[in-house]
Design a protein around this motif. Structure first.
Motif, PDB file in Angstrom:
ATOM      1  N   LYS A  99       0.814  -1.219   0.000  1.00  0.00           N
ATOM      2  CA  LYS A  99       0.000   0.000   0.000  1.00  0.00           C
ATOM      3  C   LYS A  99       0.849   1.271   0.000  1.00  0.00           C
ATOM      4  O   LYS A  99       0.339   2.368   0.232  1.00  0.00           O
ATOM      5  CB  LYS A  99      -0.916   0.017   1.227  1.00  0.00           C
ATOM      6  CG  LYS A  99      -1.898  -1.146   1.296  1.00  0.00           C
ATOM      7  CD  LYS A  99      -2.909  -1.099   0.170  1.00  0.00           C
ATOM      8  CE  LYS A  99      -3.950  -2.209   0.327  1.00  0.00           C
ATOM      9  NZ  LYS A  99      -4.913  -2.216  -0.791  1.00  0.00           N
ATOM     10  N   ASN A 100       2.130   1.124  -0.265  1.00  0.00           N
ATOM     11  CA  ASN A 100       3.016   2.284  -0.296  1.00  0.00           C
ATOM     12  C   ASN A 100       2.808   3.043  -1.611  1.00  0.00           C
ATOM     13  O   ASN A 100       3.153   2.558  -2.683  1.00  0.00           O
ATOM     14  CB  ASN A 100       4.477   1.828  -0.168  1.00  0.00           C
ATOM     15  CG  ASN A 100       5.437   2.983   0.015  1.00  0.00           C
ATOM     16  OD1 ASN A 100       5.398   3.957  -0.715  1.00  0.00           O
ATOM     17  ND2 ASN A 100       6.312   2.867   0.999  1.00  0.00           N
ATOM     18  N   VAL A 101       2.235   4.226  -1.517  1.00  0.00           N
ATOM     19  CA  VAL A 101       1.868   5.003  -2.701  1.00  0.00           C
ATOM     20  C   VAL A 101       3.096   5.396  -3.522  1.00  0.00           C
ATOM     21  O   VAL A 101       3.109   5.251  -4.750  1.00  0.00           O
ATOM     22  CB  VAL A 101       1.097   6.281  -2.299  1.00  0.00           C
ATOM     23  CG1 VAL A 101       0.821   7.142  -3.519  1.00  0.00           C
ATOM     24  CG2 VAL A 101      -0.206   5.912  -1.612  1.00  0.00           C
ATOM     25  N   ASN A 153       4.623   2.316  -5.371  1.00  0.00           N
ATOM     26  CA  ASN A 153       3.787   1.907  -6.503  1.00  0.00           C
ATOM     27  C   ASN A 153       3.855   2.914  -7.643  1.00  0.00           C
ATOM     28  O   ASN A 153       3.970   2.539  -8.813  1.00  0.00           O
ATOM     29  CB  ASN A 153       2.332   1.739  -6.045  1.00  0.00           C
ATOM     30  CG  ASN A 153       2.080   0.379  -5.410  1.00  0.00           C
ATOM     31  OD1 ASN A 153       2.132  -0.652  -6.073  1.00  0.00           O
ATOM     32  ND2 ASN A 153       1.796   0.368  -4.117  1.00  0.00           N
ATOM     33  N   ASN A 154       3.804   4.187  -7.294  1.00  0.00           N
ATOM     34  CA  ASN A 154       3.833   5.230  -8.323  1.00  0.00           C
ATOM     35  C   ASN A 154       5.173   5.254  -9.060  1.00  0.00           C
ATOM     36  O   ASN A 154       5.223   5.363 -10.291  1.00  0.00           O
ATOM     37  CB  ASN A 154       3.559   6.593  -7.691  1.00  0.00           C
ATOM     38  CG  ASN A 154       3.237   7.655  -8.720  1.00  0.00           C
ATOM     39  OD1 ASN A 154       2.268   7.552  -9.455  1.00  0.00           O
ATOM     40  ND2 ASN A 154       4.055   8.691  -8.773  1.00  0.00           N
ATOM     41  N   ALA A 183      -1.447   2.576  -7.088  1.00  0.00           N
ATOM     42  CA  ALA A 183      -1.214   3.878  -6.463  1.00  0.00           C
ATOM     43  C   ALA A 183      -2.473   4.735  -6.521  1.00  0.00           C
ATOM     44  O   ALA A 183      -2.835   5.404  -5.541  1.00  0.00           O
ATOM     45  CB  ALA A 183      -0.054   4.590  -7.159  1.00  0.00           C
ATOM     46  N   ASP A 216      -5.625   3.746  -6.694  1.00  0.00           N
ATOM     47  CA  ASP A 216      -6.649   3.218  -5.785  1.00  0.00           C
ATOM     48  C   ASP A 216      -6.410   3.652  -4.344  1.00  0.00           C
ATOM     49  O   ASP A 216      -7.353   3.811  -3.566  1.00  0.00           O
ATOM     50  CB  ASP A 216      -6.682   1.688  -5.853  1.00  0.00           C
ATOM     51  CG  ASP A 216      -7.295   1.176  -7.148  1.00  0.00           C
ATOM     52  OD1 ASP A 216      -7.967   1.963  -7.842  1.00  0.00           O
ATOM     53  OD2 ASP A 216      -7.078  -0.012  -7.478  1.00  0.00           O
ATOM     54  N   ILE A 217      -5.131   3.836  -3.987  1.00  0.00           N
ATOM     55  CA  ILE A 217      -4.788   4.233  -2.619  1.00  0.00           C
ATOM     56  C   ILE A 217      -4.901   5.748  -2.437  1.00  0.00           C
ATOM     57  O   ILE A 217      -5.401   6.227  -1.419  1.00  0.00           O
ATOM     58  CB  ILE A 217      -3.357   3.781  -2.261  1.00  0.00           C
ATOM     59  CG1 ILE A 217      -3.215   2.271  -2.407  1.00  0.00           C
ATOM     60  CG2 ILE A 217      -2.975   4.202  -0.847  1.00  0.00           C
ATOM     61  CD1 ILE A 217      -1.783   1.794  -2.478  1.00  0.00           C
ATOM     62  N   ALA A 218      -4.438   6.506  -3.422  1.00  0.00           N
ATOM     63  CA  ALA A 218      -4.354   7.972  -3.274  1.00  0.00           C
ATOM     64  C   ALA A 218      -4.808   8.685  -4.547  1.00  0.00           C
ATOM     65  O   ALA A 218      -3.988   9.262  -5.269  1.00  0.00           O
ATOM     66  CB  ALA A 218      -2.925   8.371  -2.917  1.00  0.00           C
ATOM     67  N   VAL A 240       0.312  11.050  -8.568  1.00  0.00           N
ATOM     68  CA  VAL A 240      -0.309   9.751  -8.819  1.00  0.00           C
ATOM     69  C   VAL A 240      -1.263   9.845 -10.003  1.00  0.00           C
ATOM     70  O   VAL A 240      -1.261   8.995 -10.901  1.00  0.00           O
ATOM     71  CB  VAL A 240      -1.053   9.259  -7.552  1.00  0.00           C
ATOM     72  CG1 VAL A 240      -1.920   8.040  -7.868  1.00  0.00           C
ATOM     73  CG2 VAL A 240      -0.055   8.924  -6.453  1.00  0.00           C
ATOM     74  N   TYR A 280      -0.817   7.936 -13.605  1.00  0.00           N
ATOM     75  CA  TYR A 280      -1.928   7.099 -14.075  1.00  0.00           C
ATOM     76  C   TYR A 280      -2.397   7.560 -15.450  1.00  0.00           C
ATOM     77  O   TYR A 280      -2.640   6.744 -16.352  1.00  0.00           O
ATOM     78  CB  TYR A 280      -3.061   7.166 -13.055  1.00  0.00           C
ATOM     79  CG  TYR A 280      -4.177   6.161 -13.284  1.00  0.00           C
ATOM     80  CD1 TYR A 280      -3.910   4.854 -13.690  1.00  0.00           C
ATOM     81  CD2 TYR A 280      -5.507   6.516 -13.059  1.00  0.00           C
ATOM     82  CE1 TYR A 280      -4.933   3.934 -13.881  1.00  0.00           C
ATOM     83  CE2 TYR A 280      -6.534   5.606 -13.240  1.00  0.00           C
ATOM     84  CZ  TYR A 280      -6.245   4.315 -13.651  1.00  0.00           C
ATOM     85  OH  TYR A 280      -7.264   3.414 -13.839  1.00  0.00           O
TER      86      TYR A 280
END
Length: 259
Positions: free
Chosen positions: A144-146, A149-150, A172, A174-176, A182, A186
């Motif tokens: 869950k580390n944004v 992942n980003n 990323a 979905d989390i933030a 982010v 995306y």
């Protein structure tokens, strides 16, 4: 409150100065350090406290030998970060990377050090594969580390690994979903996959959140506008942009050719 009752408690003073340093209370820490400096405690600990004060003051040249002394005496994760920060501040990033790699060789499962190293390698043209390697290890533990992942999404996008780029960009997002970087990543991944409409939606949101002040995000928004054939708006925005880096100038030139 404890120090008011136990005014000469060395343990409480040591705890308190750590808290002061952690909260950037430099002047109060310096005042307490002047008391601790004449007490019977290890020189390496005194060096560490003074080194951290120098570090907070951005006095990197004086911080380095003090923090080196601390690290040699207590080779732990946090002390490696203090010394690495001093090296970076003194424009010795290679020393910081070598230090953390040496620490990792002795502590191969340390996730925080791997994350810090990945951040350094991310900035190097020849370090992208190493950054991916370390981030892959980190994301297994911190799914869950944004930031991780980003950054993985962007690295895979640059390498043309579209499926992996989408996987991490979506994670990323979905989390933030309200973080501009982010949204920007995306949207770039979606654009690369040919989903121009969705890319424009998210790049527009990223640009609005930064109020157009982030030039890289603004250029990516313009790229999405062009992909969706909004040429007039794209040209208007592109004409108003003042680029500052060579990468930004090159991207602006490429976008101008598309108009």
């Amino acid at each position: 409150r404890g120090l008011k009752v136990h005014k000469n408690s060395l343990i409480l003073e040591l705890v308190y100065i750590q808290l002061l340093l952690n909260n950037n209370k430099i002047e109060e820490a310096k005042e307490l350090y002047s008391i601790l400096a004449v007490k019977d405690i290890k020189e390496s600990l005194k060096d560490g406290l003074q080194g951290r004060i120098f570090l907070l003051e951005a006095n990197f040249i004086q911080a380095i030998p003090k923090l080196e002394s601390l690290y040699k005496s207590h080779k732990n994760e946090q002390n490696s970060f203090y010394l690495a920060a001093a090296y970076v501040g003194n424009n010795e990033k290679n020393k910081a990377v070598n230090l953390l790699n040496d620490f990792l060789a002795e502590n191969p499962d340390n996730i925080r050090v791997k994350a810090r190293l990945a951040g350094f390698y991310l900035e190097k043209e020849d370090g992208k594969d190493k950054a991916i390697e370390y981030y892959n290890d980190v994301v297994k533990t911190e799914s869950k580390n944004v930031i991780v992942n980003n950054n993985l999404a962007w690295l895979h996008l640059e390498k043309g690994n579209n499926d992996l780029a989408f996987k991490y960009a979506k994670a990323a997002f979905d989390i933030a979903p309200q973080v501009p970087n982010v949204l920007d990543t995306y949207s770039q991944v979606l654009l690369n996959k040919g989903d121009n409409k969705a890319a424009l939606k998210y790049s527009s949101e990223a640009s609005e959140l930064t109020k157009g002040k982030d030039i890289d995000i603004r250029l990516n928004y313009i790229e999405a506008l062009i992909a969706n054939e909004h040429f007039s708006k794209a040209k208007s925005l592109l004409d108003s942009i003042v680029t500052t880096t060579e990468v930004q100038k090159a991207k602006k030139s490429r976008l101008l050719l598309k108009l």
